[in-house]
Design a protein around this motif. Structure first.
Motif, short mmCIF file in Angstrom:
data_model
loop_
_atom_site.label_atom_id
_atom_site.label_comp_id
_atom_site.label_asym_id
_atom_site.label_seq_id
_atom_site.Cartn_x
_atom_site.Cartn_y
_atom_site.Cartn_z
N UNK A 197 71.82 22.63 40.95
CA UNK A 197 72.14 21.30 41.47
C UNK A 197 70.90 20.45 41.73
N UNK A 198 69.73 21.10 41.77
CA UNK A 198 68.49 20.35 41.94
C UNK A 198 67.66 20.70 43.15
N UNK A 199 67.98 21.79 43.85
CA UNK A 199 67.15 22.21 44.97
C UNK A 199 65.77 22.60 44.47
N UNK A 200 64.74 22.09 45.11
CA UNK A 200 63.38 22.38 44.67
C UNK A 200 62.95 23.79 45.04
N UNK A 201 63.55 24.31 46.10
CA UNK A 201 63.28 25.68 46.53
C UNK A 201 64.49 26.18 47.28
N UNK A 202 64.75 27.48 47.19
CA UNK A 202 65.84 28.09 47.94
C UNK A 202 65.22 29.16 48.84
N UNK A 203 65.33 28.95 50.14
CA UNK A 203 64.74 29.86 51.11
C UNK A 203 65.57 31.12 51.27
N UNK A 204 64.90 32.23 51.45
CA UNK A 204 65.57 33.48 51.82
C UNK A 204 65.30 33.83 53.27
N UNK A 205 64.36 33.13 53.90
CA UNK A 205 64.05 33.32 55.32
C UNK A 205 63.80 31.95 55.94
N UNK A 206 64.36 31.72 57.12
CA UNK A 206 64.15 30.45 57.80
C UNK A 206 62.66 30.21 58.05
N UNK A 207 61.93 31.29 58.32
CA UNK A 207 60.52 31.18 58.68
C UNK A 207 59.66 30.58 57.57
N UNK A 208 60.20 30.53 56.34
CA UNK A 208 59.43 29.98 55.22
C UNK A 208 59.51 28.46 55.12
#
Length: 217
Positions: A197-208
């Motif tokens: 859909x166009x997300x530049x990054x997908x986080x796997x941890x909130x801390x990132x």
């Protein structure tokens, strides 16, 4: 200045069991079979009217279902098993970002303003967020109105604004508003769909999340 706007359900709040139970109770009250869990979760992020319109179509009782859901949701909130905890890392990351002078925080959610106020009461967030946009204030996602209103309210430009969400509706809204989108992998839509859909990054941890902000504007 940078504006970071968060979705609520599926991004900050782990509300899956509560939302599915409220949907099931609402359908049962109307004498209808509830949709499968995956189908129920697929519409999270839309306004209530749009969510039930998607689930039952224009010929179904989508308006009545949307109203009935509000009652069911309020009743189920008192069940501790269905309480809506925050995702790991959310509290610390929000507190850290809230201390940064160059960052403003916002909310853009399909929840009602009453639901957001209840969440803010529970977590002491009333002074943390600079702008709050809800289903009461704007058309449903993925329409860009929520983000456009948020930016106008705080004086932020699209290039200074990041939308953080767990659904393709969040990503599409951000792109329509000219903002950047960061997805989270712990919510309702899979990471591959967010990237498509166009997300530049997908986080796997909130801390990132904080480390991405200098690159997001």
């Amino acid at each position: 200045m940078r504006l970071v706007v968060f979705d609520v359900d599926g991004t900050l709040v782990d509300s899956q069991n509560l939302l599915v139970a409220a949907q099931a109770a609402t359908f049962a009250a109307h004498g209808l079979a509830p949709p499968p869990r995956e189908r129920s979760l697929s519409v999270v992020g839309l306004s209530l009217r749009e969510a039930f319109l998607e689930l039952v179509g224009p010929e179904g009782p989508h308006e009545s279902l949307a109203e009935g859901y509000k009652t069911a949701f309020q009743r189920l909130l008192s069940d501790p098993v269905l309480a809506s905890p925050l995702f790991p890392g959310a509290v610390d990351v929000l507190a850290s970002l809230g201390r940064r002078e160059e960052v403003m925080l916002g909310i853009a959610t399909g929840k009602s303003r009453r639901g957001v106020s209840r969440l803010f009461d529970a977590h002491g967030w009333h002074r943390l967020f600079h702008t709050v946009q809800t289903a009461d204030d704007a058309p449903s996602k993925p329409h860009p109105a929520m983000l456009l209103q948020a930016m106008a309210e705080v004086g932020a430009e699209p290039g200074e604004t990041v939308m953080v969400g767990d659904t393709t509706f969040d990503v599409a809204m951000a792109r329509a508003a000219g903002c950047r989108a960061v997805g989270v992998a712990w919510g309702y839509h899979p990471a591959e769909a967010l990237r498509a859909a166009g997300a530049e990054e997908v986080l796997t941890r909130f801390e990132d999340l904080p480390r991405l902000l200098p690159q997001a504007g």
